[in-house]
Every structure is written in structure tokens, then in C-alpha cells.
Design a protein around this motif. Structure first.
Motif, PDB file in Angstrom:
ATOM      1  N   GLY A  44       0.604  -0.591  -0.466  1.00 35.32           N
ATOM      2  CA  GLY A  44       0.072   0.060   0.060  1.00 35.32           C
ATOM      3  C   GLY A  44       1.075   0.874  -0.068  1.00 35.32           C
ATOM      4  N   ILE A  45       1.874   1.320   0.706  1.00 29.66           N
ATOM      5  CA  ILE A  45       3.011   2.916   0.636  1.00 29.66           C
ATOM      6  C   ILE A  45       3.386   2.554  -0.597  1.00 29.66           C
ATOM      7  CG2 ILE A  45       4.542   3.452   1.733  1.00 29.66           C
ATOM      8  CD1 ILE A  45       2.584   3.547   3.475  1.00 29.66           C
ATOM      9  N   TRP A  46       3.785   1.749  -1.690  1.00 30.07           N
ATOM     10  CA  TRP A  46       4.208   1.933  -2.841  1.00 30.07           C
ATOM     11  C   TRP A  46       3.560   1.933  -3.593  1.00 30.07           C
ATOM     12  CZ3 TRP A  46       9.354   1.409  -4.324  1.00 30.07           C
ATOM     13  CH2 TRP A  46       9.230   1.376  -5.833  1.00 30.07           C
ATOM     14  N   ASN A  47       2.208   1.707  -3.673  1.00 25.62           N
ATOM     15  CA  ASN A  47       1.439   2.154  -4.331  1.00 25.62           C
ATOM     16  C   ASN A  47       0.951   4.125  -3.972  1.00 25.62           C
ATOM     17  OD1 ASN A  47       1.241  -1.032  -5.594  1.00 25.62           O
ATOM     18  ND2 ASN A  47      -0.789  -1.008  -4.752  1.00 25.62           N
ATOM     19  N   TYR A  48       1.290   4.123  -3.487  1.00 23.67           N
ATOM     20  CA  TYR A  48       0.853   5.675  -2.520  1.00 23.67           C
ATOM     21  C   TYR A  48       1.634   6.647  -4.374  1.00 23.67           C
ATOM     22  CZ  TYR A  48       0.159   9.798  -0.547  1.00 23.67           C
ATOM     23  OH  TYR A  48      -0.137  11.162  -0.147  1.00 23.67           O
ATOM     24  N   ARG A  49       2.194   5.610  -4.378  1.00 18.15           N
ATOM     25  CA  ARG A  49       2.835   7.037  -6.079  1.00 18.15           C
ATOM     26  C   ARG A  49       2.483   6.728  -6.708  1.00 18.15           C
ATOM     27  NH1 ARG A  49       8.787   4.044  -6.804  1.00 18.15           N
ATOM     28  NH2 ARG A  49       9.017   6.016  -7.674  1.00 18.15           N
ATOM     29  N   PHE A  50       1.725   5.868  -6.948  1.00 20.68           N
ATOM     30  CA  PHE A  50       1.422   4.953  -7.760  1.00 20.68           C
ATOM     31  C   PHE A  50      -0.282   6.317  -7.960  1.00 20.68           C
ATOM     32  CE2 PHE A  50       4.763   2.869  -8.075  1.00 20.68           C
ATOM     33  CZ  PHE A  50       5.764   3.179  -8.530  1.00 20.68           C
ATOM     34  N   ARG A  51      -1.235   5.971  -6.891  1.00 21.41           N
ATOM     35  CA  ARG A  51      -2.506   6.521  -7.112  1.00 21.41           C
ATOM     36  C   ARG A  51      -2.755   7.468  -7.664  1.00 21.41           C
ATOM     37  NH1 ARG A  51       0.178  10.628  -3.988  1.00 21.41           N
ATOM     38  NH2 ARG A  51      -0.516  12.619  -3.662  1.00 21.41           N
ATOM     39  N   PRO A  52      -3.996   7.165  -8.068  1.00 24.18           N
ATOM     40  CA  PRO A  52      -4.876   8.244  -9.129  1.00 24.18           C
ATOM     41  C   PRO A  52      -4.955   9.721  -8.731  1.00 24.18           C
ATOM     42  CG  PRO A  52      -6.353   5.899  -8.484  1.00 24.18           C
ATOM     43  CD  PRO A  52      -4.913   6.215  -7.193  1.00 24.18           C
ATOM     44  N   ARG A  53      -4.367  10.275  -9.633  1.00 23.29           N
ATOM     45  CA  ARG A  53      -4.380  11.449  -9.557  1.00 23.29           C
ATOM     46  C   ARG A  53      -5.234  12.466 -10.123  1.00 23.29           C
ATOM     47  NH1 ARG A  53       0.503  13.369  -7.522  1.00 23.29           N
ATOM     48  NH2 ARG A  53       1.694  11.746  -6.965  1.00 23.29           N
ATOM     49  N   THR A  54      -6.605  12.519 -10.883  1.00 24.86           N
ATOM     50  CA  THR A  54      -7.812  12.419 -11.766  1.00 24.86           C
ATOM     51  C   THR A  54      -8.756  11.583 -10.943  1.00 24.86           C
ATOM     52  OG1 THR A  54      -8.018  10.582 -13.637  1.00 24.86           O
ATOM     53  CG2 THR A  54      -6.685  13.531 -13.099  1.00 24.86           C
ATOM     54  N   PRO A  55      -9.874  12.411 -11.027  1.00 29.20           N
ATOM     55  CA  PRO A  55     -11.184  11.800 -10.579  1.00 29.20           C
ATOM     56  C   PRO A  55     -11.791  11.140 -11.469  1.00 29.20           C
ATOM     57  CG  PRO A  55     -11.756  13.985 -10.916  1.00 29.20           C
ATOM     58  CD  PRO A  55      -9.886  13.690 -11.567  1.00 29.20           C
TER      59      PRO A  55
END
Length: 1069
Positions: free
Chosen positions: A925-936
């Protein structure tokens, strides 16, 4: 002859290493000259080979918008660099421009046209740091520094249009080059392949070879002096080679030249290619562009484009703790408001001594009029007018009072006001007090009689007079259609379920006593109808049914429940026993399943008897019926799909929880809309509708524009974050006397899930407006929205994630899926009927499109989309299985050894298994935080399988429920459905077979297999009793992870044993 042989030597495709070694043994000055000429020769040979293919790729760089400042002064010096197959070209540099406009065409040679789908076009927007800066104190090293990246776009060659006529203007959002890059904005491009007529002649290759040969081995005869001078100057300053005159059809080509000398660029420009954002003339009919199979749509055509408009909510002077809406998600739009209140003591103009007055408000070319009042010298108008501040064409505002007449209206008087003297008012200021103005004649002389009361001010769309004002852009439509242009807020009716339990009836009196009666009960509430099932046990005068029905009732419960007991004579004929009318408002409410509602007996009356007859002392007896009727308010009445519902609260008010936040939506504008009324010589009359919970909003209709600007803001209370808001754009077709049966055309729809939004953050994007029709997927423009979700109760919101999604009654006394679909369809009909009676009406086609009335019907496209969703979901398990197979096959020995060590550690210390698993999940989860969606989220065309859907599949999807297609088409679709169902049947049968084999292990259906299994189970039990668990686990793990050298390619023994177990497939007929 010797020079020609040397040229042939250098013209061979020798490797670069051989040529470099050959030049190494030559003298330095000869090697330097021959090396430069060799590079020039190789370049000309590549160009000649490309010209022989007669194919070029054109990249039109139009403009970019909202770029990131990079020069430290709030601006940038952008230019575009395009690279394709080793060729690199660039545009001019635009000095200090964050919204540059180039309109330049870069043409690239294609050596092999067949490899175009495999190529990648790299478009980079760069900041030119070599441009001189105005501040001398800045570091001068920037003059020689490398350009800084403003973003890039990588486009696959399959996205190139096959011809210029089919190429469309595409806007691509700029991507980052690195993780720490700060990039924003987008770029507009056109990519297409030039036709054969634009390619050079086949003699270009021979000419290039001859020129290269003359440069490598020049002719011993001395050239003319003028040519020698030009050759010398070309070595000192790199100037572009003179080009032959191009035909008019060939686009202009911009080559790479140093940016330090922009004055040397040619000033002649190609005809500009402008993106169609407004329509000054009627546009042609919209058509769906059919892309050939080799040229699919660009990947970002249906993506979001992030914007950064100067919104007050984004700038920062809105406090974090301030929740109330202050119109900070839209841009302020200035309006001149004119309120015409009334007039008094108007001079008479008719022979009768009176007049029929009305008021005309005129500002430049805009003119609006009030209604006229007959025979009234002291009229009261109370009408509001609004003139857009962007379209004010004059400084003098004229308010003219006229007398309505048959031939020509008479002038009564006027008031002229200078616009510069109008005060400015902004909420929360109180409304401006109207004032009396004395009328004057055409020469400006004050009249003795006649005054008019006016209130005039400058305001914004936040003014409370904005929704009810007559806008100047709607002056061309009639007064009756004016109501259809205003912005309004609607509320859905309160719905609840009405549960009716039909128990029994007694003492029914049949009309024919010679036959056994067949009584049935019919329940009718509005357009809803329910009927009991016929049964042999009910064929008497005291039938017993004990059936339960559910209907949808809406407040204020003005429609009664009609209960009729009929005698079924045959399939098409019924005779009534009696009827009873039950007022729904008298029904008791039930909010908990533990609360028992007592049944009641009701007397039946003859259908022909009136209410006066029923009030007589001795009414005619017709039987009795035993019913249990109550309002089940513990449920939530679904009027939209449960997957993207906007409200999940129960019908009972005391069961509802308090709100947890506020949702704010700013509907800014739209761009590049398709002309929906091209056949009528007009463009589009667009309006937006948004729905969240029971609240619906409708913006004003902007007439005849492809780029409407609404800038209206709305607010909703949020009770659950796991809900969805729906926004749609429609074309108003009821402004110019259209018939009632004509429907408003849909332009596109957007859904935004609130749980995917960060709190207190403003999301502003251009959303694509997509519409799926029988002809295919169609993009009708882009809608600009600003969304913000503010949380007011963090503890309650976090606690909601542990509570059920629907109210309690949906789980303790669930409703079947089939019955829930029927109730949902009836609830949608009630909502559409209620909103259709509003003023202006929210039409039925609008409500049905917002609520997805046909989402439960069969669609082959949706079936494929759901199948791919399941396949994508299971692909994760497949990836784990492939990783485990790679470990077992020792493809990476180091990884396999590490897995062995980890396995042994976990076996020796089993108490570390669960902590290790949860720690691993935390790290993922911490690693995927970098690739989280930035748009709706938005409508995904690939996930919906909309781009690849066959036209016949779409035609079947949009067909009516009772099909209207010919027999041949229905037969073909039925056969297709049978083939699809056959595949599903095979998969379901295979799953059932595996489950039945698992059941057959201990069922003794195969006595030998069961005996073998129980004997092996006994042996394993004894072995595990005498052996520590860690030893057994280590042996099993080492056997499972053994080297492939000790493993056979044949199936394992447990697999073979399981496959031999019997199933029930051989018992099927």
C-alpha cells in the motif's frame, strides 16, 4: 573512373566500426573532411531511400495551453521538439507565453511505410533557456544550459490518420518525464500520412547520390566563382539548403534552425489550422468518424484534461474551516440587471383615455420587452432582465414605455441611464431598492405625467435575481419558451414501499351460481398493477391466497389503492365480485421487522355503487376481504442502479443519520460541442443537469453556441461517501415551438464517485462528453467541471466504512432481485412523472437517461465488458501462479534460494506468518501510494468495450424491449445469443463437474477411489501424529519446489486421481 569507384565504396552499407577504423589510419585533416562528408552522404542516402518509399508523416503542432512556468518569472519560452525514427525537428520558440500558438507542420520521411504502426512519435514541449532574460542579475549560465522539460507526449504510430482529410485535432495532456517533475497543460496536434501526390519524384534518390558523390569526390574542373563563394559561406554558418519550389498542396516544412537567430526564420506561414471552438456559421451535420482497422483512436482522446482556472477556492483565500458555499468554484461573470417594477400616472394614448402599456429595455443591439397590460395607467410588471457583461455594446441603457396598438405601437416615454453610473452589488448585500424615474420624450424633455420604478445594478451570477431573470442571449425566443431556458432546482418525491398481504376473502356472491367461481385479487396503485395467482384451492366463495405484494407509493399519497376481487370466467373475461378503495395516507408505518401489523377485514362494494350508496344504513353486501396493509419505511427505495446510487438513506426520517460533509459542484463551461441542430441552420442549445440524492439541478440554456459558459455552482449535503454524482449535458429542443413528442437530445454523461475524491481539494478537469449510439461511440465535446468534497464529521465518515451500505431492512427481510428490478423501474416512472409536471419540466427522456433506465436489459457489449472485467480480476491470481512456476522451475536461482530460506524461516517460526503477511500488505500500500490516481474517475471506453463494439450489437442494445426489428434480424440475434449462452453453459458445466468430483471423494460413488483416499488419509494421519508439523511442512515444501531435473512433465498423481473421480455429467439427458 577512380572517383566513381571510391564513391561506390563509400556508398556500400558498411558497418560503422569498419568505417571508423578506416578513418583512424588516415591523416587527421583528411579523416576530418572525409568523416563529415561521409556523415552527409549517409544522411542523403537515408533521405533518398525514404523518398523512394513515397510516404511522409506530417505532424501539425497547433497550440498548447496552461503550461508550467519555468523561467522563475512566472512564464516560459516554449518550443516543441518532435522525434521520429532518428529524425528530430522543432518549432519556433514563443517568448514568455504559457499558452503558445505555433500552427507549424513538421514533415518526416518514412523509410518503410509498413513499420509505421511499430514506431513511436515522441513530442516534447521544452523551455528554451538560451533566450536572453530581461534581468541582468540572473545567472548567465542559462544561456548555454539545456532546455527544461514542460512535458511530453508519446504517441503510437497506429494513431496516425491515413490522410489529411480524416485527421482531427486531438488534445493530449502532457506527461511527466520524471517522478519529481512538475508538469501541467495540454497540446493540440494533428497527425496524418501525406498522400502520394505530396511525395517527391523518384529521381530524388539519384539526385541525392549525385550530390553526395560530388561532395565526397569533387570534380577536378574548377567550379564557377559564385558557386565557390556559396559553398564557403555554407561551411562557416549553418544555413538550410535551398529547396525547390513546392506545389501548393504540400504543407510547409519547418526545419531545425538555431533559436538564437529567430529573425532568419521565414515569415511566410501556411494556412492556419484552427480548432473549431465556436461556430460563426451553421456547421454541417455531425457524423461519426470511422477509423480504419490499422488506425485506431489515440489513447488520450477520451481522457481527462486537468485545468487550473483562477478559482477562488483554489487560490487560497477560502478558509479550511469554512463550509458554506461562496461561489468560489466558478469564475465571476458580470451582468447588468434591470428590474422593471411598475409605472404610474402614464399619459393616455387611446381615444378611450387609457393605454395598453409595456416596457422595452434596450442596450445596443439587445432588446427585451415585458408583457403588455390592457387598459392600465398604473401597470405592475415585476420583471427582471440581465445583460451579459461580455456583450455590452453601448454605454446608454434605454427603458422605453410604449402603448400596444394594432398597427404601430405608440411612444409614451423613456428613461436613459449611463452605464458608467450604475452601482455594483455583490451578495450578501441586500437587494437594491427600486427608485422612481420621471419619463422624458425623445428630445430628452421631462414629461408632466408618467413615472416608472426601476432598479438597475451590476452584479454576478451569484445574485439571487439571476435564476429568474430574462437573459439577453435568449431574446430571440418567444415568451412561452422562455421558461425552458432558466436554471432551476428540483427535488424527487419521497418514495416508500407499500406492502399488501392478501390473506383471504369470505362470503363472495358469484353472478352464476351453477359454476365454481375462480376468484383473483387485483391491486392497482396509479399505473402499478398486481394480481394474485390462480390456484385450485381458491375455487370457492371463501378463497385463501396468503400472498404478499409490494408497490411504490409517493408522498403526499394522493393516489388511493384500489382492491378488486374478480371472478375469472376465461382467459380474457372477468366479472367483479366487489371493490374496495383504500386511502394510502391512512396506512400505518413499519420501520422494524419486529413490529407486527395486525390484518383487518374490509367490506367489498359493488363496482357500480357510489359513495352515497355506501353511506346508507343498509348497504348491499358483496363480501369481505382480509388484508394487511402498511408502509414499509425502513427500506430505501432504489430509483437508480445500486452500483452507482447517490442516496442510500431509508424512507423513515427518524432513521436517517446526520450529514458528514458537503459536495460542491461548479459547472464552468463546455467546448467543442457538436452541432445538434445543423439541419435547422443552428448549432446547439445546451444545458446541464446534475443529480445527487433527491436534489436535481438544471443550468440555464445557452442558445446557439458550441462553447457555452454557465459558471453556476451548486451544493449538496453528503450522507455517505460511497455514492456517485451524475452530470449530463442535453440539447434543448423546445425553444422554438417544437412539438411535445420531440425529445431533448443527449450530448454526454459523467459520473464521479465521491469516495475517490480527496477532502478539501478542488478538482477541475475537462471531461469528455461521450454518447454511445447505434452508429458507434461518439465524442460530442468536453465539459469543464470543478468539484470539491468537504468533510464536516471525520469520525462519522470513517465509521460509515464499517456499516452496511443499505438500511437494516434490506438484510433482515431482503427483497428478491427480480422484484427489486420491477420496483426500481416503477420508482423511476414515478420520479419522471413528478419532475415532468414541474415548470420548466424536467422531461422524461432526461430523467430516464440520468437514472439509466435500461441498464438491466440484455447487452452483448456489456456482457463482453463484464467478462473482461472478470478476466482482468483473475489475471492477478494468474500472475501469482506464473511467479510461483518460475520459482519452481529455477529460472532465477537466486530468487528461488531466497524463497527456500523464507519458507524455512516461516516453517520454523510459524508465529511470524500473519505479521509477515500484514507487513507485506502495508508495504504494498505504501509503495502504490506513489502511483495513486490523481484525477477523478470518468467513463472508460476500453473498459466499457465501446470502441470495439460491432454496430449490430449496438443496434440490438438500443432496440426497444418489445423488439421492432424484422424477423430475419431477430432470428440472427437469437442464434448469436444461443452460441454465447452455449459457451456460458459449457463453463458452468465444467465448474459443476469439478465440484461434483470433490463431493465424490467420500460419497463412495467410486468405491475403489474412496477406499484409496481413506486409506491414504489414515496413513497421513498416523504420519503427522508421530512427526512434528515442521518436518512435514519442510518435506512438502522441498518436494513442491524441487529442481526441474527431478520433476516429470507428466501430470502429478493427485491431479490424475482427481480427474478420474466421477461426476454427474453422464447422468444428464
Amino acid at each position: 573512373m577512380h572517383s566513381h569507384q571510391n564513391w561506390v565504396f563509400f556508398n556500400q552499407p558498411w558497418p560503422d566500426t569498419v568505417v571508423s577504423l578506416s578513418l583512424f589510419f588516415l591523416p587527421p585533416f583528411i579523416a576530418k573532411q572525409l568523416g563529415s562528408k561521409l556523415v552527409f552522404c549517409r544522411h542523403h542516402r537515408q533521405e533518398a531511400a525514404a523518398e523512394a518509399g513515397k510516404m511522409k508523416l506530417a505532424v501539425e503542432v497547433l497550440d498548447a495551453s496552461d503550461l508550467m512556468p519555468k523561467d522563475g518569472l512566472g512564464s516560459a519560452n516554449p518550443f516543441v521538439e518532435v522525434e521520429l525514427d532518428g529524425q528530430r525537428q522543432r518549432t519556433q520558440t514563443k517568448i514568455k507565453d504559457l499558452n503558445p500558438y505555433w500552427n507549424e507542420t513538421l514533415v518526416f520521411n518514412l523509410s518503410e511505410p509498413s513499420i509505421l504502426p511499430n514506431l513511436t512519435i515522441d513530442v516534447s514541449v521544452l523551455h528554451d533557456r538560451r533566450v536572453p532574460l530581461p534581468l541582468p542579475s540572473l545567472d548567465s549560465s542559462a544561456q548555454s544550459a539545456q532546455p527544461r522539460s514542460l512535458g511530453r507526449v508519446r504517441i503510437s504510430g497506429v494513431s496516425v490518420s491515413p490522410s489529411p482529410s480524416e485527421a482531427q485535432i486531438l488534445r493530449f495532456p502532457l506527461d511527466k518525464r520524471g517522478f519529481f517533475s512538475h508538469i501541467r497543460g495540454d497540446i493540440a496536434l494533428r497527425l496524418y500520412v501525406l498522400p502520394d501526390s505530396s511525395s517527391p519524384s523518384p529521381a530524388a534518390a539519384a539526385a541525392a547520390e549525385a550530390e553526395a558523390a560530388s561532395m565526397l569526390f569533387p570534380d577536378p574542373t574548377p567550379p564557377p566563382p559564385q558557386q565557390k563563394k556559396e559553398k564557403k559561406s555554407s561551411r562557416t554558418t549553418p544555413q538550410p539548403q535551398p529547396q525547390p519550389p513546392m506545389p501548393k498542396d504540400e504543407p510547409r516544412v519547418f526545419f531545425s534552425v538555431p533559436t538564437a537567430a529567430p529573425a532568419n526564420r521565414p515569415t511566410q506561414q501556411a494556412p492556419p489550422v484552427i480548432e473549431s471552438r465556436a461556430a460563426a456559421a451553421p456547421a454541417p451535420a455531425a457524423a461519426v468518424m470511422q477509423i480504419p482497422p490499422g488506425f485506431p483512436r489515440p489513447p488520450n482522446e477520451y481522457g481527462l484534461i486537468e485545468t487550473r482556472p483562477p478559482l477562488a477556492g483554489r487560490v487560497g483565500y477560502r478558509g479550511r474551516d469554512k463550509i458554506s458555499s461562496t461561489y468560489d468554484l466558478v469564475l465571476p461573470m458580470k451582468f447588468l440587471y434591470v428590474s422593471v417594477v411598475k409605472a404610474r400616472d402614464l399619459p393616455p394614448k387611446d381615444i378611450t383615455g387609457s393605454l395598453d402599456p409595456y416596457v422595452e429595455v434596450k442596450l445596443g443591439n439587445y432588446k427585451c420587452t415585458t408583457k403588455h397590460l390592457e387598459k392600465n395607467q398604473n401597470p405592475v410588471f415585476n420583471q427582471m432582465f440581465a445583460f451579459s457583461g461580455e456583450r455590452l455594446q453601448a454605454n446608454l441603457l434605454e427603458i422605453i414605455v410604449k402603448d400596444k396598438d394594432f398597427i404601430k405601437d405608440d411612444f409614451v416615454g423613456r428613461v436613459v441611464i449611463d452605464r458608467t453610473d450604475v452601482p455594483y452589488r455583490a451578495p450578501p448585500d441586500s437587494t437594491l431598492a427600486p427608485q422612481w424615474y420621471r419619463l422624458e420624450d425623445k428630445k430628452g424633455v421631462k414629461l408632466n405625467k408618467g413615472e416608472i420604478m426601476l432598479a438597475i445594478w451590476m452584479g454576478t451570477q451569484a445574485d439571487e435575481a439571476f435564476p429568474d431573470a430574462l437573459h439577453s442571449d435568449a431574446h430571440s425566443i418567444g415568451a412561452q419558451a422562455l421558461i425552458h431556458t432558466r436554471s432551476k432546482v428540483y427535488f424527487s418525491p419521497k418514495l416508500c414501499y407499500l406492502r399488501v398481504n392478501v390473506i383471504q376473502a369470505q362470503d363472495l356472491i358469484p353472478s352464476d351460481r351453477t359454476r365454481l367461481p375462480d376468484p383473483v385479487v387485483r391491486l392497482q396503485l396509479g399505473h402499478q398493477l398486481r394480481t394474485t395467482r390462480p390456484s385450485p384451492t381458491t375455487r370457492n366463495i371463501n378463497p385463501v391466497w396468503n400472498e404478499e405484494f409490494m408497490l411504490v407509493a409517493s408522498e403526499p399519497f394522493d393516489e388511493p389503492l384500489i382492491i378488486t376481487v374478480d371472478d375469472r370466467i376465461d382467459a380474457n373475461r372477468m366479472e367483479p365480485f366487489g371493490r374496495f378503495i383504500f386511502p394510502v395516507q391512512t396506512a400505518p408505518e413499519r420501520t422494524d421487522h419486529n413490529k407486527a401489523i395486525e390484518p383487518r377485514w374490509f367490506n367489498l362494494a359493488k363496482p357500480g355503487s357510489s359513495a352515497e350508496d355506501s353511506e346508507k344504513k343498509e348497504p348491499k353486501f358483496s363480501g369481505k376481504i382480509h388484508l394487511r396493509i402498511f408502509l414499509d419505511t425502513g427500506y430505501h427505495v432504489l430509483d437508480e442502479s445500486a452500483h452507482y446510487s447517490s442516496d442510500l438513506r431509508p424512507a423513515a426520517k427518524h432513521l436517517r443519520k446526520p450529514s458528514i460533509g458537503i459536495l460542491e459542484l461548479g459547472i464552468l463551461d463546455a467546448r467543442n460541442l457538436m452541432p445538434m441542430k445543423a439541419k435547422e441552420g443552428r448549432t446547439t442549445d445546451a444545458y446541464c443537469v446534475a443529480k445527487y440524492g433527491p436534489k436535481w439541478v438544471r443550468t440555464r440554456t445557452l442558445i446557439d453556441t458550441l462553447n457555452p459558459q454557465w459558471h453556476e455552482q451548486y451544493t449538496w449535503e453528503v450522507f455517505d461517501p460511497c455514492t456517485v454524482i451524475t452530470i449530463a449535458v442535453f440539447d434543448n429542443c423546445h425553444l422554438f415551438g417544437a412539438k411535445e413528442e420531440i425529445k431533448d437530445q443527449r450530448i454526454g454523461k459523467i459520473r464521479i464517485r465521491l469516495s475517490t475524491l480527496e477532502t478539501d481539494r478542488v478538482y477541475s478537469h475537462y471531461y469528455p462528453l461521450l454518447d454511445l449510439q447505434t452508429s458507434g461511440l461518439k465524442k460530442n465535446g468536453e465539459l469543464h467541471l470543478a468539484v470539491r468534497f468537504c468533510c464536516t464529521a471525520w469520525v462519522n465518515m470513517v465509521a460509515l466504512y464499517g456499516k452496511p451500505l443499505l438500511p437494516k431492512m434490506h438484510y433482515v427481510q431482503p427483497i428478491s432481485v427480480v422484484q427489486l428490478d420491477i420496483l426500481r423501474h416503477q420508482a423511476m416512472q414515478i420520479v419522471a412523472a413528478r419532475l415532468g409536471r414541474a415548470e420548466p419540466p424536467l422531461r422524461q427522456e432526461v430523467v430516464e437517461h440520468m437514472l439509466d433506465v435500461g441498464s438491466h436489459l440484455w447487452s452483448l457489449r456489456r456482457s463482453k465488458a463484464n467478462f473482461h472485467r472478470i478476466r482482468f480480476l483473475l489475471s492477478g491470481f494468474g500472475a501469482v501462479f506464473l511467479w510461483f512456476e518460475s520459482i519452481r522451475s529455477w529460472r532465477n536461482p537466486v530468487t528461488t534460494i531466497l524463497v527456500h530460506i523464507l519458507f524455512l524461516i516461516l516453517v520454523c517460526y510459524p508465529e511470524l506468518i500473519l505479521p509477515t503477511i500484514f507487513l507485506y500488505l502495508f508495504m504494498i500500500g505504501i509503495w502504490n501510494y506513489r502511483f495513486r490516481p490523481r484525477t477523478p474517475p470518468h467513463m472508460d471506453t476500453k473498459l466499457s468495450y465501446a470502441e470495439l463494439a460491432h454496430p449490430d450489437e449496438l443496434d440490438e442494445e438500443f432496440d426497444s424491449y418489445r423488439t421492432s426489428k424484422p424477423v430475419d434480424i431477430v432470428r440472427m440475434r437469437y442464434d448469436r445469443l444461443r452460441s454465447v449462452a452455449g459457451r456460458v453453459q459449457t463453463v458452468v458445466g465444467d465448474l459443476a463437474t469439478q465440484g461434483e468430483r470433490a463431493q465424490a471423494i467420500l460419497s463412495w460413488r467410486d468405491p475403489r477411489a474412496t477406499a484409496i483416499f481413506i486409506i491414504l488419509s489414515l496413513v497421513m494421519a498416523i504420519f503427522l501424529y508421530v512427526t512434528p508439523f515442521q518436518v512435514g511442512a519442510v518435506l512438502f515444501g522441498i518436494y513442491l519446489l524441487r529442481h526441474p531435473r527431478f520433476r516429470s512433465k507428466m501430470p502429478s498423481v493427485p491431479y490424475n486421481f482427481f480427474r478420474r473421480l466421477p461426476s454427474k455429467s453422464d447422468m444428464l439427458l
